[in-house]
Design a protein around this motif. Structure first.
Motif, PDB file in Angstrom:
ATOM      1  N   GLU A  57       0.828  -1.220   0.000  1.00  0.00           N
ATOM      2  CA  GLU A  57       0.000   0.000   0.000  1.00  0.00           C
ATOM      3  C   GLU A  57       0.862   1.270   0.000  1.00  0.00           C
ATOM      4  OE1 GLU A  57      -2.776   0.165   3.215  1.00  0.00           O
ATOM      5  OE2 GLU A  57      -1.350  -0.606   4.682  1.00  0.00           O
ATOM      6  N   ILE A  58       2.059   1.175   0.551  1.00  0.00           N
ATOM      7  CA  ILE A  58       2.967   2.342   0.479  1.00  0.00           C
ATOM      8  C   ILE A  58       3.450   2.508  -0.962  1.00  0.00           C
ATOM      9  CG2 ILE A  58       5.155   3.322   1.268  1.00  0.00           C
ATOM     10  CD1 ILE A  58       4.692   1.976   3.968  1.00  0.00           C
ATOM     11  N   GLN A  59       3.781   1.402  -1.606  1.00  0.00           N
ATOM     12  CA  GLN A  59       4.181   1.481  -3.029  1.00  0.00           C
ATOM     13  C   GLN A  59       3.053   2.101  -3.853  1.00  0.00           C
ATOM     14  OE1 GLN A  59       6.096  -1.898  -4.885  1.00  0.00           O
ATOM     15  NE2 GLN A  59       6.728  -2.765  -2.936  1.00  0.00           N
ATOM     16  N   ASP A  60       1.804   1.725  -3.544  1.00  0.00           N
ATOM     17  CA  ASP A  60       0.677   2.246  -4.332  1.00  0.00           C
ATOM     18  C   ASP A  60       0.457   3.743  -4.093  1.00  0.00           C
ATOM     19  OD1 ASP A  60       0.340  -0.221  -5.431  1.00  0.00           O
ATOM     20  OD2 ASP A  60      -1.275  -0.840  -4.079  1.00  0.00           O
ATOM     21  N   ALA A  61       0.865   4.234  -2.935  1.00  0.00           N
ATOM     22  CA  ALA A  61       0.685   5.665  -2.638  1.00  0.00           C
ATOM     23  C   ALA A  61       1.846   6.502  -3.185  1.00  0.00           C
ATOM     24  CB  ALA A  61       0.591   5.862  -1.125  1.00  0.00           C
ATOM     25  N   ALA A  62       2.935   5.831  -3.591  1.00  0.00           N
ATOM     26  CA  ALA A  62       4.162   6.560  -3.937  1.00  0.00           C
ATOM     27  C   ALA A  62       4.072   7.251  -5.294  1.00  0.00           C
ATOM     28  CB  ALA A  62       5.346   5.587  -3.933  1.00  0.00           C
ATOM     29  N   ASP A  63       4.813   8.357  -5.424  1.00  0.00           N
ATOM     30  CA  ASP A  63       4.931   9.035  -6.723  1.00  0.00           C
ATOM     31  C   ASP A  63       6.024   8.385  -7.553  1.00  0.00           C
ATOM     32  OD1 ASP A  63       3.140  11.402  -6.254  1.00  0.00           O
ATOM     33  OD2 ASP A  63       4.482  11.527  -4.523  1.00  0.00           O
ATOM     34  N   PHE A  64       6.969   7.768  -6.877  1.00  0.00           N
ATOM     35  CA  PHE A  64       8.083   7.144  -7.590  1.00  0.00           C
ATOM     36  C   PHE A  64       8.590   5.965  -6.765  1.00  0.00           C
ATOM     37  CE2 PHE A  64      12.567   6.628  -8.655  1.00  0.00           C
ATOM     38  CZ  PHE A  64      12.502   6.599 -10.041  1.00  0.00           C
ATOM     39  N   ILE A  65       8.807   4.844  -7.448  1.00  0.00           N
ATOM     40  CA  ILE A  65       9.337   3.639  -6.786  1.00  0.00           C
ATOM     41  C   ILE A  65      10.619   3.278  -7.532  1.00  0.00           C
ATOM     42  CG2 ILE A  65       8.807   1.246  -6.091  1.00  0.00           C
ATOM     43  CD1 ILE A  65       5.879   1.943  -6.937  1.00  0.00           C
ATOM     44  N   GLY A  66      11.665   2.948  -6.816  1.00  0.00           N
ATOM     45  CA  GLY A  66      12.895   2.634  -7.535  1.00  0.00           C
ATOM     46  C   GLY A  66      13.907   1.902  -6.686  1.00  0.00           C
ATOM     47  N   ASP A  67      15.052   1.585  -7.305  1.00  0.00           N
ATOM     48  CA  ASP A  67      16.160   1.019  -6.535  1.00  0.00           C
ATOM     49  C   ASP A  67      16.940   2.181  -5.921  1.00  0.00           C
ATOM     50  OD1 ASP A  67      17.840   2.026  -8.524  1.00  0.00           O
ATOM     51  OD2 ASP A  67      18.423   0.081  -9.321  1.00  0.00           O
ATOM     52  N   SER A  68      17.990   1.869  -5.181  1.00  0.00           N
ATOM     53  CA  SER A  68      18.610   2.943  -4.413  1.00  0.00           C
ATOM     54  C   SER A  68      19.237   4.008  -5.311  1.00  0.00           C
ATOM     55  CB  SER A  68      19.613   2.389  -3.407  1.00  0.00           C
ATOM     56  OG  SER A  68      20.486   1.503  -4.027  1.00  0.00           O
ATOM     57  N   LEU A  69      19.764   3.619  -6.469  1.00  0.00           N
ATOM     58  CA  LEU A  69      20.353   4.619  -7.364  1.00  0.00           C
ATOM     59  C   LEU A  69      19.259   5.503  -7.984  1.00  0.00           C
ATOM     60  CD1 LEU A  69      22.900   5.746  -8.712  1.00  0.00           C
ATOM     61  CD2 LEU A  69      22.508   4.165 -10.594  1.00  0.00           C
ATOM     62  N   GLU A  70      18.206   4.870  -8.456  1.00  0.00           N
ATOM     63  CA  GLU A  70      17.114   5.656  -9.070  1.00  0.00           C
ATOM     64  C   GLU A  70      16.484   6.605  -8.047  1.00  0.00           C
ATOM     65  OE1 GLU A  70      15.757   2.162 -12.218  1.00  0.00           O
ATOM     66  OE2 GLU A  70      14.845   2.289 -10.250  1.00  0.00           O
ATOM     67  N   LEU A  71      16.365   6.140  -6.814  1.00  0.00           N
ATOM     68  CA  LEU A  71      15.776   6.996  -5.782  1.00  0.00           C
ATOM     69  C   LEU A  71      16.687   8.197  -5.500  1.00  0.00           C
ATOM     70  CD1 LEU A  71      14.408   4.174  -3.450  1.00  0.00           C
ATOM     71  CD2 LEU A  71      13.007   5.885  -4.609  1.00  0.00           C
ATOM     72  N   SER A  72      17.998   7.976  -5.514  1.00  0.00           N
ATOM     73  CA  SER A  72      18.926   9.110  -5.309  1.00  0.00           C
ATOM     74  C   SER A  72      18.793  10.102  -6.455  1.00  0.00           C
ATOM     75  CB  SER A  72      20.382   8.651  -5.277  1.00  0.00           C
ATOM     76  OG  SER A  72      20.584   7.705  -4.298  1.00  0.00           O
ATOM     77  N   ARG A  73      18.731   9.577  -7.676  1.00  0.00           N
ATOM     78  CA  ARG A  73      18.616  10.477  -8.832  1.00  0.00           C
ATOM     79  C   ARG A  73      17.293  11.244  -8.782  1.00  0.00           C
ATOM     80  NH1 ARG A  73      22.807  10.059 -12.226  1.00  0.00           N
ATOM     81  NH2 ARG A  73      23.737   8.048 -12.764  1.00  0.00           N
ATOM     82  N   LYS A  74      16.238  10.564  -8.388  1.00  0.00           N
ATOM     83  CA  LYS A  74      14.927  11.230  -8.312  1.00  0.00           C
ATOM     84  C   LYS A  74      14.951  12.306  -7.226  1.00  0.00           C
ATOM     85  CE  LYS A  74      10.763  11.697  -9.638  1.00  0.00           C
ATOM     86  NZ  LYS A  74      10.460  12.081 -11.036  1.00  0.00           N
ATOM     87  N   ALA A  75      15.569  11.966  -6.082  1.00  0.00           N
ATOM     88  CA  ALA A  75      15.669  12.940  -4.987  1.00  0.00           C
ATOM     89  C   ALA A  75      16.429  14.178  -5.451  1.00  0.00           C
ATOM     90  CB  ALA A  75      16.364  12.310  -3.786  1.00  0.00           C
ATOM     91  N   MET A  76      17.387  13.972  -6.355  1.00  0.00           N
ATOM     92  CA  MET A  76      18.205  15.093  -6.828  1.00  0.00           C
ATOM     93  C   MET A  76      17.426  15.973  -7.803  1.00  0.00           C
ATOM     94  SD  MET A  76      22.111  14.597  -7.934  1.00  0.00           S
ATOM     95  CE  MET A  76      21.781  14.109  -9.597  1.00  0.00           C
ATOM     96  N   SER A  77      16.542  15.369  -8.580  1.00  0.00           N
ATOM     97  CA  SER A  77      15.888  16.140  -9.644  1.00  0.00           C
ATOM     98  C   SER A  77      14.539  16.733  -9.226  1.00  0.00           C
ATOM     99  CB  SER A  77      15.679  15.256 -10.876  1.00  0.00           C
ATOM    100  OG  SER A  77      14.757  14.237 -10.572  1.00  0.00           O
TER     101      SER A  77
END
Ligand code: 13P
Ligand code: SF4
Length: 313
Positions: A32-52
């Motif tokens: 249910e947390i995944q379903d509420a998320a705007d973005f789901i990813g691995d640790s590298l993708e999450l870092s890149r998303k956090a940066m952008s």
């Protein structure tokens, strides 16, 4: 009097709009947390998303080192984590005092540190990596210096073999989740499902990785299942990933790799501390917030920036 039930999903959506907030989630979070998320990813993708992201608030449903990395990359944004206690066994197994001793006694070593580490340990490292770019990073490491790979010995051993950098020393750490899979029970499953492919995260132990048909980060495993013409997979990583696999590869048979005993130890005890209610409260109250002292942040940023520079994935 019984309190009316809160529709957490609706409340989270509304708060995200009002507060200009984004919810980032790792694949090991509850469905249910995944379903509420705007973005789901691995640790590298999450870092890149956090940066952008341009959001004012980042709610990070992952473990602490991931939220901390987001804060290191985004000091001006509010970064909150639903449960402040969500740690990682690899962080526990690489205490900063021991790491500093290694640094001081091995000044010639080039230290490659898995992103599953504390900011203080990153600050003592030459470059960070994740499971998806570790090979690229090792390929770019200086050829004339001995290497240390920390803190996951299983990922390190796998990368050492794949890269041919046989001089690479390994820190003695491992993941409590990925080391519990039972080779014996997986072989029994392979007998029952002869067409099934075994796919594994590189944090798994060597005997399992040697049996695997494919080894990759969480995102790489997901892409592999979605793109493969095979129908059945035994998945050796935290079973939270199955939620996105079912969505991306409907109809395929997905069998979570079992641990030896009768336990839920293939679920990450840290990742699973978060609940949808804690996500809602963190977003509403904007805490617990991740804070990091500026000189430590600047020192930890250097090896992360070098990693982002050195990796195309
Ligand atoms: P990924 O980078 O593959 O998402 O792995 C992170 C992790 O903690 C695996 O246990
Ligand atoms: Fe850390 Fe293992 Fe949990 Fe990943 S699965 S966050 S490596 S304890």
């Amino acid at each position: 009097m019984k309190q009316p039930e809160i529709d957490y999903l609706a409340q989270i959506e509304q708060l995200k709009r009002e507060k200009n907030a984004i919810l980032l989630a790792h694949y090991y979070q509850q469905d249910e947390i995944q379903d509420a998320a705007d973005f789901i990813g691995d640790s590298l993708e999450l870092s890149r998303k956090a940066m952008s992201t341009k959001a004012r608030v980042i709610v990070f449903a992952g473990v602490y080192f991931m939220a901390e990395t987001a804060k290191i990359l985004n000091p001006e944004r509010v970064v909150v984590i639903p449960d402040h206690e969500a740690g990682c066994s690899l962080v526990e197994q690489s205490p900063v005092e021991a790491f500093r001793r290694f640094r001081e006694t091995h000044p010639d070593h080039f230290i490659i540190t898995y992103i599953n580490s504390s900011a203080a340990v990153k600050a003592l490292s030459d470059v960070t990596c994740t499971s998806s770019n570790a090979l690229q990073i090792v390929a770019k490491a200086p050829k004339n210096r001995p290497l240390m790979f920390a803190p996951d010995r299983n990922l390190g051993r796998y990368i050492r073999q794949e890269s041919g950098r046989l001089d690479m020393e390994l820190w003695d750490g491992s993941c409590v989740v990925h080391e519990v899979f039972s080779v014996r029970r997986i072989m029994e499953l392979q007998d029952l499902h002869p067409g099934a492919e075994l796919i594994a995260h590189p944090e798994c132990e060597k005997p399992l990785l040697e049996m695997a048909d494919f080894v990759g980060s969480t995102s790489a495993l997901l892409r592999y299942v979605a793109g493969s013409n095979k129908q059945s997979f035994i998945v050796a990583t935290e079973s939270g990933i199955l939620h996105q696999m079912r969505k991306r590869a409907p109809g395929k048979e997905l069998i979570p790799a079992p641990p030896e005993g009768d336990c839920s130890c293939n679920l990450c005890p840290h990742m699973r501390l978060h609940t949808i209610e804690k996500v809602y409260r963190a977003l509403k109250d904007e805490r617990p917030a991740v804070e990091i002292e500026e000189s430590l942040r600047a020192a930890a940023l250097r090896p992360i920036e070098r990693m982002l520079d050195w990796s195309s994935v």
